[in-house]
Design a protein around this motif. Sequence first.
Motif, mmCIF file in Angstrom:
data_model
loop_
_atom_site.group_PDB
_atom_site.id
_atom_site.type_symbol
_atom_site.label_atom_id
_atom_site.label_comp_id
_atom_site.label_asym_id
_atom_site.label_seq_id
_atom_site.Cartn_x
_atom_site.Cartn_y
_atom_site.Cartn_z
ATOM 1 N N GLY A 1 0.882 -1.261 0.101
ATOM 2 C CA GLY A 1 -0.009 -0.087 -0.063
ATOM 3 C C GLY A 1 0.992 1.114 -0.192
ATOM 4 O O GLY A 1 0.538 2.222 -0.671
ATOM 5 N N ILE A 2 2.059 1.378 0.735
ATOM 6 C CA ILE A 2 2.952 2.598 0.628
ATOM 7 C C ILE A 2 3.690 2.519 -0.437
ATOM 8 O O ILE A 2 3.960 3.529 -0.941
ATOM 9 C CB ILE A 2 3.677 2.256 2.037
ATOM 10 C CG1 ILE A 2 3.092 2.325 3.294
ATOM 11 C CG2 ILE A 2 4.872 3.320 1.760
ATOM 12 C CD1 ILE A 2 4.095 1.901 4.414
ATOM 13 N N PHE A 3 3.824 1.268 -1.134
ATOM 14 C CA PHE A 3 4.582 1.337 -2.389
ATOM 15 C C PHE A 3 3.659 1.976 -3.624
ATOM 16 O O PHE A 3 4.258 2.561 -4.392
ATOM 17 C CB PHE A 3 5.065 -0.205 -2.756
ATOM 18 C CG PHE A 3 5.521 -0.016 -4.016
ATOM 19 C CD1 PHE A 3 6.851 0.324 -4.256
ATOM 20 C CD2 PHE A 3 4.943 -0.661 -5.065
ATOM 21 C CE1 PHE A 3 7.619 0.470 -5.605
ATOM 22 C CE2 PHE A 3 5.613 -0.703 -6.586
ATOM 23 C CZ PHE A 3 6.817 -0.218 -6.628
ATOM 24 N N CYS A 4 2.159 1.852 -3.533
ATOM 25 C CA CYS A 4 1.520 2.145 -4.551
ATOM 26 C C CYS A 4 1.378 3.555 -4.479
ATOM 27 O O CYS A 4 1.089 4.214 -5.531
ATOM 28 C CB CYS A 4 0.085 1.750 -4.089
ATOM 29 S SG CYS A 4 -0.151 -0.174 -4.665
ATOM 30 N N VAL A 5 1.793 4.601 -3.455
ATOM 31 C CA VAL A 5 1.637 5.742 -3.252
ATOM 32 C C VAL A 5 3.017 6.564 -3.139
ATOM 33 O O VAL A 5 3.004 7.873 -2.846
ATOM 34 C CB VAL A 5 0.683 6.268 -2.245
ATOM 35 C CG1 VAL A 5 -0.908 5.740 -2.606
ATOM 36 C CG2 VAL A 5 0.969 5.821 -0.838
ATOM 37 N N SER A 6 4.175 5.792 -3.220
ATOM 38 C CA SER A 6 5.321 6.270 -3.154
ATOM 39 C C SER A 6 6.018 6.942 -4.292
ATOM 40 O O SER A 6 5.550 6.779 -5.469
ATOM 41 C CB SER A 6 6.293 5.132 -2.325
ATOM 42 O OG SER A 6 6.595 4.428 -3.318
ATOM 43 N N THR A 7 7.161 7.796 -4.007
ATOM 44 C CA THR A 7 7.917 8.461 -5.281
ATOM 45 C C THR A 7 8.778 7.226 -5.808
ATOM 46 O O THR A 7 9.406 6.676 -4.904
ATOM 47 C CB THR A 7 8.515 9.414 -4.851
ATOM 48 O OG1 THR A 7 7.532 10.285 -4.313
ATOM 49 C CG2 THR A 7 9.349 9.994 -6.058
ATOM 50 N N LEU A 8 8.578 7.022 -7.168
ATOM 51 C CA LEU A 8 9.641 5.809 -7.748
ATOM 52 C C LEU A 8 10.878 6.349 -8.065
ATOM 53 O O LEU A 8 11.989 5.855 -7.902
ATOM 54 C CB LEU A 8 8.883 4.948 -8.863
ATOM 55 C CG LEU A 8 7.661 4.348 -8.368
ATOM 56 C CD1 LEU A 8 6.923 3.786 -9.647
ATOM 57 C CD2 LEU A 8 7.815 3.261 -7.455
ATOM 58 N N ALA A 9 10.965 7.701 -8.626
ATOM 59 C CA ALA A 9 12.134 8.077 -9.229
ATOM 60 C C ALA A 9 11.931 9.881 -9.072
ATOM 61 O O ALA A 9 10.707 10.379 -9.096
ATOM 62 C CB ALA A 9 12.405 7.700 -10.497
ATOM 63 N N THR A 10 13.232 10.515 -9.207
ATOM 64 C CA THR A 10 13.024 11.861 -9.268
ATOM 65 C C THR A 10 13.984 12.454 -10.304
ATOM 66 O O THR A 10 14.823 11.684 -10.801
ATOM 67 C CB THR A 10 13.612 12.493 -8.297
ATOM 68 O OG1 THR A 10 14.926 12.019 -7.571
ATOM 69 C CG2 THR A 10 12.577 12.410 -6.654
ATOM 70 N N ILE A 11 13.403 13.311 -11.249
ATOM 71 C CA ILE A 11 14.182 14.042 -12.266
ATOM 72 C C ILE A 11 14.537 15.140 -12.009
ATOM 73 O O ILE A 11 13.768 16.372 -11.577
ATOM 74 C CB ILE A 11 13.105 13.923 -13.552
ATOM 75 C CG1 ILE A 11 12.725 12.572 -13.981
ATOM 76 C CG2 ILE A 11 13.918 14.337 -14.784
ATOM 77 C CD1 ILE A 11 11.375 12.548 -14.899
#
Length: 144
Positions: A19-29
């Motif tokens: 559930g936390i993974f579904c709303v987390s930031t995967l990458a930053t540009i």
Amino acid sequence: MVIQRWQSLFLFIAVVLMGIFCVSTLATITSPTGAYPEVAFQAYDEWGYFLLNIVTTILVLLSIFLFKQTSVQRTIVLVSMLLMVISAVCGLWIFFDLMGQNQGETVKLSLSGILLCCSFVLCLLAYIFISKDEKLLRSYDRIR
């Protein structure tokens, strides 16, 4: 109080992490010139990927309540683990696609991928404990 069914605890923690993974930031540009602020790529920015992760989370949650049908529970946990592997592959594909689209910018992978890996390990532990329970129940049936 002693926890009798460890797999339920493992599956619950896996649901929370997914559930936390579904709303987390995967990458930053980030732009090397600083022309625009840092852009965060969330899991819900790609709807297909987000849907895959939500379905996986729901399946793991559903498997918690199937403790009386261990064979079905084990199958659903196995399918969930397969979906987690597919999610990891798709996540890496999205990440490398982001790197290709943003040639001049710096694309950094966040640590949220660890949540997916931890969920996979917890589901694997739950699968092992479900198998142990089935083996124990079969041995009790033989004694009767």
